[in-house]
Design a protein around this motif. Structure first.
Motif, short mmCIF file in Angstrom:
data_model
loop_
_atom_site.label_atom_id
_atom_site.label_comp_id
_atom_site.label_asym_id
_atom_site.label_seq_id
_atom_site.Cartn_x
_atom_site.Cartn_y
_atom_site.Cartn_z
N MET A 256 27.08 81.40 74.62
CA MET A 256 26.19 80.60 75.47
C MET A 256 24.82 81.28 75.59
SD MET A 256 27.89 77.91 76.40
CE MET A 256 26.86 77.27 77.66
N LEU A 257 23.81 80.47 75.84
CA LEU A 257 22.49 81.02 76.11
C LEU A 257 22.52 81.78 77.43
CD1 LEU A 257 20.21 77.91 75.43
CD2 LEU A 257 20.30 80.01 74.09
N PRO A 258 21.67 82.77 77.58
CA PRO A 258 21.57 83.44 78.89
C PRO A 258 21.16 82.41 79.95
CG PRO A 258 20.31 84.62 77.22
CD PRO A 258 20.78 83.35 76.60
N HIS A 259 21.61 82.60 81.15
CA HIS A 259 21.34 81.65 82.22
C HIS A 259 19.84 81.35 82.38
CE1 HIS A 259 20.82 80.15 86.32
NE2 HIS A 259 22.03 79.64 86.16
N SER A 260 19.03 82.34 82.22
CA SER A 260 17.58 82.16 82.39
C SER A 260 16.98 81.24 81.33
CB SER A 260 16.87 83.51 82.35
OG SER A 260 17.12 84.14 81.10
N ARG A 261 17.65 81.05 80.21
CA ARG A 261 17.14 80.18 79.13
C ARG A 261 17.85 78.84 79.08
NH1 ARG A 261 17.51 82.58 73.70
NH2 ARG A 261 16.33 80.72 73.21
N PHE A 262 18.83 78.64 79.95
CA PHE A 262 19.63 77.42 79.90
C PHE A 262 18.90 76.29 80.63
CE2 PHE A 262 23.13 74.59 80.75
CZ PHE A 262 23.87 74.71 79.60
N ASN A 263 18.69 75.18 79.93
CA ASN A 263 17.99 74.04 80.49
C ASN A 263 18.82 72.79 80.20
OD1 ASN A 263 16.30 71.69 80.64
ND2 ASN A 263 14.54 73.05 80.73
N LEU A 264 19.55 72.33 81.18
CA LEU A 264 20.47 71.21 81.00
C LEU A 264 19.75 69.93 80.58
CD1 LEU A 264 23.45 70.62 81.18
CD2 LEU A 264 23.14 70.04 83.58
N GLU A 265 18.60 69.66 81.16
CA GLU A 265 17.86 68.44 80.80
C GLU A 265 17.45 68.49 79.33
OE1 GLU A 265 16.54 64.81 80.71
OE2 GLU A 265 17.61 65.65 82.42
N ARG A 266 17.03 69.64 78.84
CA ARG A 266 16.65 69.77 77.42
C ARG A 266 17.86 69.51 76.52
NH1 ARG A 266 15.11 75.35 76.24
NH2 ARG A 266 17.13 75.49 75.27
N ILE A 267 19.02 69.99 76.93
CA ILE A 267 20.25 69.77 76.15
C ILE A 267 20.58 68.27 76.10
CG2 ILE A 267 22.74 70.15 76.16
CD1 ILE A 267 22.07 72.98 77.27
N PHE A 268 20.48 67.59 77.25
CA PHE A 268 20.75 66.14 77.27
C PHE A 268 19.75 65.37 76.41
CE2 PHE A 268 23.08 66.30 81.57
CZ PHE A 268 24.29 66.46 80.93
N ARG A 269 18.47 65.76 76.47
CA ARG A 269 17.46 65.08 75.64
C ARG A 269 17.77 65.25 74.16
NH1 ARG A 269 13.40 67.13 79.19
NH2 ARG A 269 13.07 68.83 77.72
N ALA A 270 18.15 66.47 73.76
CA ALA A 270 18.47 66.73 72.36
C ALA A 270 19.69 65.92 71.93
CB ALA A 270 18.72 68.23 72.14
N ARG A 271 20.68 65.83 72.81
CA ARG A 271 21.88 65.06 72.49
C ARG A 271 21.55 63.57 72.33
NH1 ARG A 271 27.25 64.51 72.28
NH2 ARG A 271 28.27 62.89 73.48
N ARG A 272 20.73 63.04 73.24
CA ARG A 272 20.34 61.62 73.14
C ARG A 272 19.60 61.37 71.83
NH1 ARG A 272 19.72 61.94 78.93
NH2 ARG A 272 17.60 62.68 78.70
N LYS A 273 18.75 62.30 71.44
CA LYS A 273 17.98 62.17 70.20
C LYS A 273 18.92 62.12 68.99
CE LYS A 273 13.93 64.25 68.05
NZ LYS A 273 12.97 65.36 68.14
N VAL A 274 19.92 62.99 68.98
CA VAL A 274 20.90 63.01 67.89
C VAL A 274 21.70 61.71 67.88
CG1 VAL A 274 23.02 64.10 67.06
CG2 VAL A 274 21.06 65.51 67.74
N MET A 275 22.12 61.26 69.06
CA MET A 275 22.92 60.03 69.16
C MET A 275 22.12 58.82 68.69
SD MET A 275 25.85 61.09 70.08
CE MET A 275 26.76 59.68 70.62
N GLN A 276 20.82 58.79 69.00
CA GLN A 276 19.98 57.68 68.56
C GLN A 276 19.82 57.67 67.05
OE1 GLN A 276 16.37 58.25 70.78
NE2 GLN A 276 17.19 57.25 72.61
#
Length: 77
Positions: free
Chosen positions: A54-74
């Protein structure tokens, strides 16, 4: 559990918990997050990130992960 039933189960738990007469506690454990799921205000959500990969907590951005997932799904739809 397949994605459709997983989402239906979580929705059922949300509906049950949001009932004013609800006095139970439910725990839903999953190895992944369910994006675009509607969580009620009465539900506490805890996410545990515990892995050497996992990324270190300080670099973890849940919204960025969701955006990337939506982009892949699209791309795949």
């Amino acid at each position: 559990m397949d994605p459709i039933n997983e989402r239906q189960l979580l929705k059922m738990l949300m509906d049950t918990e949001s009932n004013e007469n609800a006095s139970q506690q439910c725990f839903f454990v999953t190895p992944k997050l369910l994006p675009d799921m509607e969580y009620t205000k009465t539900v506490n959500t805890m996410v545990v990130y515990n892995s050497q990969t996992m990324l270190p907590h300080s670099r973890f951005n849940l919204e960025r992960i969701f955006r990337a997932r939506r982009k892949v799904m699209q791309k795949h739809s």
